[in-house]
Write a protein that holds these residues in place. Sequence first.
Motif, PDB file in Angstrom:
ATOM      1  N   LEU A 121       0.832  -1.209   0.000  1.00 39.48           N
ATOM      2  CA  LEU A 121       0.000   0.000   0.000  1.00 39.48           C
ATOM      3  C   LEU A 121       0.864   1.255   0.000  1.00 39.48           C
ATOM      4  CD1 LEU A 121      -2.754  -1.121   2.531  1.00 39.48           C
ATOM      5  CD2 LEU A 121      -2.989  -0.878   0.054  1.00 39.48           C
ATOM      6  N   GLY A 122       2.002   1.198   0.668  1.00 43.88           N
ATOM      7  CA  GLY A 122       2.902   2.347   0.653  1.00 43.88           C
ATOM      8  C   GLY A 122       3.455   2.624  -0.732  1.00 43.88           C
ATOM      9  N   LEU A 123       3.719   1.571  -1.501  1.00 42.68           N
ATOM     10  CA  LEU A 123       4.186   1.743  -2.873  1.00 42.68           C
ATOM     11  C   LEU A 123       3.072   2.261  -3.781  1.00 42.68           C
ATOM     12  CD1 LEU A 123       6.282  -1.535  -3.273  1.00 42.68           C
ATOM     13  CD2 LEU A 123       7.181   0.796  -3.241  1.00 42.68           C
ATOM     14  N   LEU A 124       1.856   1.820  -3.531  1.00 36.15           N
ATOM     15  CA  LEU A 124       0.742   2.170  -4.409  1.00 36.15           C
ATOM     16  C   LEU A 124       0.229   3.590  -4.179  1.00 36.15           C
ATOM     17  CD1 LEU A 124      -1.041  -1.235  -4.053  1.00 36.15           C
ATOM     18  CD2 LEU A 124      -0.433  -0.230  -6.255  1.00 36.15           C
ATOM     19  N   GLN A 125       0.172   3.995  -2.931  1.00 39.02           N
ATOM     20  CA  GLN A 125      -0.296   5.328  -2.546  1.00 39.02           C
ATOM     21  C   GLN A 125      -1.665   5.644  -3.159  1.00 39.02           C
ATOM     22  OE1 GLN A 125       2.781   8.347  -2.793  1.00 39.02           O
ATOM     23  NE2 GLN A 125       4.332   6.965  -1.992  1.00 39.02           N
ATOM     24  N   ALA A 126      -1.759   6.592  -4.066  1.00 43.61           N
ATOM     25  CA  ALA A 126      -3.069   7.002  -4.606  1.00 43.61           C
ATOM     26  C   ALA A 126      -3.741   5.900  -5.405  1.00 43.61           C
ATOM     27  CB  ALA A 126      -2.902   8.251  -5.470  1.00 43.61           C
ATOM     28  N   GLN A 127      -2.980   4.911  -5.866  1.00 43.93           N
ATOM     29  CA  GLN A 127      -3.549   3.805  -6.642  1.00 43.93           C
ATOM     30  C   GLN A 127      -4.026   2.655  -5.758  1.00 43.93           C
ATOM     31  OE1 GLN A 127      -3.901   4.208  -9.955  1.00 43.93           O
ATOM     32  NE2 GLN A 127      -2.959   6.219  -9.647  1.00 43.93           N
ATOM     33  N   ALA A 128      -3.869   2.786  -4.455  1.00 41.73           N
ATOM     34  CA  ALA A 128      -4.197   1.704  -3.539  1.00 41.73           C
ATOM     35  C   ALA A 128      -5.651   1.232  -3.618  1.00 41.73           C
ATOM     36  CB  ALA A 128      -3.856   2.116  -2.112  1.00 41.73           C
ATOM     37  N   PRO A 129      -6.644   2.124  -3.813  1.00 40.80           N
ATOM     38  CA  PRO A 129      -8.028   1.625  -3.863  1.00 40.80           C
ATOM     39  C   PRO A 129      -8.260   0.553  -4.923  1.00 40.80           C
ATOM     40  CG  PRO A 129      -8.034   3.991  -3.549  1.00 40.80           C
ATOM     41  CD  PRO A 129      -6.609   3.598  -3.802  1.00 40.80           C
ATOM     42  N   TRP A 130      -7.655   0.714  -6.113  1.00 42.47           N
ATOM     43  CA  TRP A 130      -7.827  -0.298  -7.154  1.00 42.47           C
ATOM     44  C   TRP A 130      -7.201  -1.628  -6.715  1.00 42.47           C
ATOM     45  CZ3 TRP A 130     -11.306   1.931  -9.792  1.00 42.47           C
ATOM     46  CH2 TRP A 130     -11.208   3.266 -10.171  1.00 42.47           C
ATOM     47  N   ALA A 131      -6.032  -1.542  -6.090  1.00 46.32           N
ATOM     48  CA  ALA A 131      -5.350  -2.758  -5.653  1.00 46.32           C
ATOM     49  C   ALA A 131      -6.110  -3.443  -4.521  1.00 46.32           C
ATOM     50  CB  ALA A 131      -3.927  -2.419  -5.209  1.00 46.32           C
ATOM     51  N   LEU A 132      -6.692  -2.676  -3.625  1.00 43.37           N
ATOM     52  CA  LEU A 132      -7.471  -3.264  -2.536  1.00 43.37           C
ATOM     53  C   LEU A 132      -8.656  -4.056  -3.075  1.00 43.37           C
ATOM     54  CD1 LEU A 132      -7.407  -0.271  -0.031  1.00 43.37           C
ATOM     55  CD2 LEU A 132      -6.454  -2.543   0.397  1.00 43.37           C
ATOM     56  N   LEU A 133      -9.295  -3.537  -4.103  1.00 42.99           N
ATOM     57  CA  LEU A 133     -10.405  -4.260  -4.737  1.00 42.99           C
ATOM     58  C   LEU A 133      -9.941  -5.595  -5.307  1.00 42.99           C
ATOM     59  CD1 LEU A 133     -12.436  -1.570  -6.723  1.00 42.99           C
ATOM     60  CD2 LEU A 133     -13.315  -3.067  -4.944  1.00 42.99           C
ATOM     61  N   TRP A 134      -8.903  -5.530  -6.126  1.00 39.13           N
ATOM     62  CA  TRP A 134      -8.442  -6.734  -6.803  1.00 39.13           C
ATOM     63  C   TRP A 134      -7.895  -7.762  -5.818  1.00 39.13           C
ATOM     64  CZ3 TRP A 134      -9.854  -8.317 -11.276  1.00 39.13           C
ATOM     65  CH2 TRP A 134     -10.097  -7.438 -12.330  1.00 39.13           C
TER      66      TRP A 134
END
Length: 256
Positions: free
Chosen positions: A127-140
């Motif tokens: 999540l620290g690497l993803l930052q603003a993109q984290a919501p998409w990754a949390l879904l997947w």
Amino acid sequence: MARLRPSWLGDLAGAWVFYSVLPLPPGLSPRFERIARFAPWVGLVIGGLQALLWRVLEPAGLLVQIPLALALGWSLSGGLHLDGLMDTADGLAAPAERRLAAMDDSRVGASGVQALLVATLLQVAGLGLLQAQAPWALLWAAVWGRVSPLLAMQTFPYLRDQQGTAGFHRRHWQGWLAEFSPALLLVAGLSGLLLGLGASPWWWLGWACALPAALLPVRLGRRLGGHSGDSYGACVEWSVSWGLLLLGLLWRLGLW
């Protein structure tokens, strides 16, 4: 009205009750025979709520977003998968003849605590690497993490008496097509939705989570000689953890 409801709706309601602490919508009667096939759908809701919380907390920054988003996911699942993660780690640390007994022990050993810490750190790093993109990754990650136990159920024997709490998964299993169809429909639909929303590259990048979701049940199944309810939960947590880290690395390094 009850006779008009499709039979799968009861299984979906059962998955909702079993895999989350969210209140069941009124008018639904849960059944528990074939709930595993709908676990990814429950994961979509949990991941969606985590993603929503992440967006709401954006002004507070990552130090607030990361722990609260993770805490929400664990809370909404009732800690079910975390318990399996720790019990499985304790079982793997014990001699082969005592693995099931160690997994049944209500006390958490050093290996269980270590597994919890490692999985948490993997998710924090991702999540620290993803930052603003984290919501998409949390879904997947939430969706694919709950596909992982389906692979375990299909490819490995059940280690315990199938009359137990999680044994109904195997007793009522009807094969690849019947049990995987809801999950495949979900991931295909999610890709189509994100494509329609212009969420590039997340309409396809999230499929990278399929890699840990496929490898982890095989790895655990080979080490244990099969699977149990605890290792199903471990598959979820490890798949989510490695999936988030993998997506974080792909995004940060521009490898997509």
